[in-house]
Design a protein around this motif. Sequence first.
Motif, PDB file in Angstrom:
ATOM      1  N   SER A  92      63.049  -5.725  23.523  1.00  0.00           N
ATOM      2  CA  SER A  92      61.634  -6.084  23.607  1.00  0.00           C
ATOM      3  C   SER A  92      60.933  -5.853  22.276  1.00  0.00           C
ATOM      4  N   VAL A  93      61.175  -4.687  21.677  1.00  0.00           N
ATOM      5  CA  VAL A  93      60.536  -4.361  20.403  1.00  0.00           C
ATOM      6  C   VAL A  93      60.972  -5.335  19.311  1.00  0.00           C
ATOM      7  N   VAL A  94      62.285  -5.506  19.171  1.00  0.00           N
ATOM      8  CA  VAL A  94      62.810  -6.394  18.129  1.00  0.00           C
ATOM      9  C   VAL A  94      62.435  -7.844  18.415  1.00  0.00           C
ATOM     10  N   GLY A  95      62.557  -8.262  19.667  1.00  0.00           N
ATOM     11  CA  GLY A  95      62.271  -9.650  20.026  1.00  0.00           C
ATOM     12  C   GLY A  95      60.819 -10.015  19.819  1.00  0.00           C
ATOM     13  N   ILE A  96      59.881  -9.135  20.209  1.00  0.00           N
ATOM     14  CA  ILE A  96      58.456  -9.432  20.053  1.00  0.00           C
ATOM     15  C   ILE A  96      58.079  -9.487  18.579  1.00  0.00           C
ATOM     16  N   ILE A  97      58.550  -8.501  17.806  1.00  0.00           N
ATOM     17  CA  ILE A  97      58.238  -8.499  16.370  1.00  0.00           C
ATOM     18  C   ILE A  97      58.823  -9.739  15.690  1.00  0.00           C
ATOM     19  N   LEU A 160      57.226 -19.452  20.655  1.00  0.00           N
ATOM     20  CA  LEU A 160      56.700 -20.648  21.328  1.00  0.00           C
ATOM     21  C   LEU A 160      55.236 -20.457  21.719  1.00  0.00           C
ATOM     22  N   GLY A 161      54.894 -19.266  22.199  1.00  0.00           N
ATOM     23  CA  GLY A 161      53.513 -18.993  22.558  1.00  0.00           C
ATOM     24  C   GLY A 161      52.576 -19.108  21.375  1.00  0.00           C
ATOM     25  N   LEU A 162      53.005 -18.639  20.220  1.00  0.00           N
ATOM     26  CA  LEU A 162      52.170 -18.737  19.029  1.00  0.00           C
ATOM     27  C   LEU A 162      52.037 -20.181  18.551  1.00  0.00           C
ATOM     28  N   GLU A 163      53.093 -20.964  18.716  1.00  0.00           N
ATOM     29  CA  GLU A 163      53.052 -22.351  18.277  1.00  0.00           C
ATOM     30  C   GLU A 163      52.097 -23.199  19.109  1.00  0.00           C
ATOM     31  N   THR A 164      51.848 -22.781  20.345  1.00  0.00           N
ATOM     32  CA  THR A 164      50.996 -23.580  21.231  1.00  0.00           C
ATOM     33  C   THR A 164      49.508 -23.267  21.086  1.00  0.00           C
ATOM     34  N   ILE A 165      49.165 -22.341  20.195  1.00  0.00           N
ATOM     35  CA  ILE A 165      47.743 -22.060  19.937  1.00  0.00           C
ATOM     36  C   ILE A 165      47.120 -23.263  19.233  1.00  0.00           C
ATOM     37  N   GLU A 166      45.977 -23.700  19.732  1.00  0.00           N
ATOM     38  CA  GLU A 166      45.323 -24.868  19.143  1.00  0.00           C
ATOM     39  C   GLU A 166      44.883 -24.567  17.715  1.00  0.00           C
ATOM     40  N   PRO A 167      45.225 -25.414  16.754  1.00  0.00           N
ATOM     41  CA  PRO A 167      44.796 -25.193  15.361  1.00  0.00           C
ATOM     42  C   PRO A 167      43.280 -25.140  15.229  1.00  0.00           C
ATOM     43  N   GLU A 168      42.578 -25.918  16.074  1.00  0.00           N
ATOM     44  CA  GLU A 168      41.121 -25.914  16.008  1.00  0.00           C
ATOM     45  C   GLU A 168      40.547 -24.532  16.287  1.00  0.00           C
ATOM     46  N   VAL A 196      55.080 -13.834  26.723  1.00  0.00           N
ATOM     47  CA  VAL A 196      55.773 -12.560  26.573  1.00  0.00           C
ATOM     48  C   VAL A 196      56.309 -12.079  27.917  1.00  0.00           C
ATOM     49  N   PHE A 197      55.470 -12.105  28.945  1.00  0.00           N
ATOM     50  CA  PHE A 197      55.906 -11.615  30.249  1.00  0.00           C
ATOM     51  C   PHE A 197      56.927 -12.556  30.886  1.00  0.00           C
ATOM     52  N   ALA A 198      56.801 -13.839  30.637  1.00  0.00           N
ATOM     53  CA  ALA A 198      57.827 -14.765  31.134  1.00  0.00           C
ATOM     54  C   ALA A 198      59.185 -14.433  30.528  1.00  0.00           C
ATOM     55  N   SER A 199      59.177 -14.125  29.239  1.00  0.00           N
ATOM     56  CA  SER A 199      60.435 -13.777  28.573  1.00  0.00           C
ATOM     57  C   SER A 199      60.951 -12.415  29.016  1.00  0.00           C
ATOM     58  N   LEU A 200      60.041 -11.473  29.280  1.00  0.00           N
ATOM     59  CA  LEU A 200      60.472 -10.138  29.709  1.00  0.00           C
ATOM     60  C   LEU A 200      61.165 -10.191  31.064  1.00  0.00           C
ATOM     61  N   LYS A 201      60.663 -11.027  31.977  1.00  0.00           N
ATOM     62  CA  LYS A 201      61.292 -11.145  33.293  1.00  0.00           C
ATOM     63  C   LYS A 201      62.704 -11.704  33.170  1.00  0.00           C
ATOM     64  N   ILE A 202      62.877 -12.642  32.245  1.00  0.00           N
ATOM     65  CA  ILE A 202      64.214 -13.183  32.017  1.00  0.00           C
ATOM     66  C   ILE A 202      65.093 -12.160  31.316  1.00  0.00           C
ATOM     67  N   ALA A 203      64.517 -11.495  30.316  1.00  0.00           N
ATOM     68  CA  ALA A 203      65.297 -10.583  29.482  1.00  0.00           C
ATOM     69  C   ALA A 203      65.787  -9.364  30.253  1.00  0.00           C
ATOM     70  N   VAL A 204      64.986  -8.851  31.197  1.00  0.00           N
ATOM     71  CA  VAL A 204      65.432  -7.673  31.929  1.00  0.00           C
ATOM     72  C   VAL A 204      66.643  -8.010  32.794  1.00  0.00           C
ATOM     73  N   SER A 205      66.686  -9.235  33.318  1.00  0.00           N
ATOM     74  CA  SER A 205      67.871  -9.658  34.073  1.00  0.00           C
ATOM     75  C   SER A 205      69.079  -9.799  33.146  1.00  0.00           C
ATOM     76  N   PHE A 206      68.856 -10.361  31.960  1.00  0.00           N
ATOM     77  CA  PHE A 206      69.942 -10.502  30.989  1.00  0.00           C
ATOM     78  C   PHE A 206      70.451  -9.130  30.537  1.00  0.00           C
ATOM     79  N   SER A 207      69.534  -8.183  30.338  1.00  0.00           N
ATOM     80  CA  SER A 207      69.940  -6.829  29.944  1.00  0.00           C
ATOM     81  C   SER A 207      70.822  -6.201  31.022  1.00  0.00           C
ATOM     82  N   PHE A 208      70.429  -6.412  32.250  1.00  0.00           N
ATOM     83  CA  PHE A 208      71.196  -5.884  33.372  1.00  0.00           C
ATOM     84  C   PHE A 208      72.603  -6.471  33.387  1.00  0.00           C
ATOM     85  N   ILE A 209      72.683  -7.782  33.209  1.00  0.00           N
ATOM     86  CA  ILE A 209      73.992  -8.451  33.177  1.00  0.00           C
ATOM     87  C   ILE A 209      74.828  -7.947  32.010  1.00  0.00           C
TER      88      ILE A 209
END
Length: 269
Positions: A92-97, A160-168, A196-209
């Motif tokens: 989470s720390v490395v991925g978010i940064i 992806l979340g940052l890319e979807t911010i409107e330039p205006e 971020v939370f969408a990715s965390l829900k996926i990532a916690v399952s991947f971490s478990f696996i």
Amino acid sequence: MQGTVDNSRRVNKKFDFEAFLNTKTATIILPAIATVVLFVLWELAVIIFKIQPFNLPAPSKILEATIKFAPQLAENSWRTVWTTFAGFVLASVVGIILGFLIGYSKFIYLTFYPLLVAFNTIPKSALVPLLAVWFGANAIPAIVTAFALAFFPIAVNVALGLETIEPEMKDVMRALGASDLEIFIKVGWPHTLPYVFASLKIAVSFSFIGAVIAESIASNAGLGYLIVQAASDFNVPLAFSALITLAILGVMLYTLFVAIEKKVIFWAR
């Protein structure tokens, strides 16, 4: 007249059922019923077709193994949970940064994103034997594998979340005299939180696996290790008990982050 009353009752019953589907009670009762039906059919199939326990144990046999080996299951479950969370927190720390850096810097995106894609295509199970050679058969391979599986979806979704911010919106903030840091705090971070939370829900399952994969190959404890040991001893009911424990823990971890998401970004729903 009587026919009209009967039709009205049918409509009301249908309406009540639709309303029930939208309640929190339905999210608990319906999966519980489906689970009970599944285990009942499973038990009947084993009895009817006379399947041997070493091939497919009945749920009743799995329950017996769960009760008999409860201390071992609890001890190994704790090992799997904490290695999962250790790898997940690091991811989470490395991925978010890294996601923010990729999203904000074209240079970093062009330089590191292809490397991330290349690393993500490597099967993580292929890394576990190397991790065992480097660190030994302990918790470290499980933590590293959990991290390796989880950090990529976090970084990608944050970027992806940052890319979807409107330039205006950024232009308006700059016109009002806001710095890049202020734009990030007031616009970028809130806008990216759903991703971020969408990715965390996926990532916690991947971490478990990832943790379980590593435990089954290079570890001295954990549910993955317990499954391998049980299978080698032909104790198939215990192996299935560990598998069901994994499923329960996985659902609990996912549900935990769904609850946190609802509390933190309630405004996004």
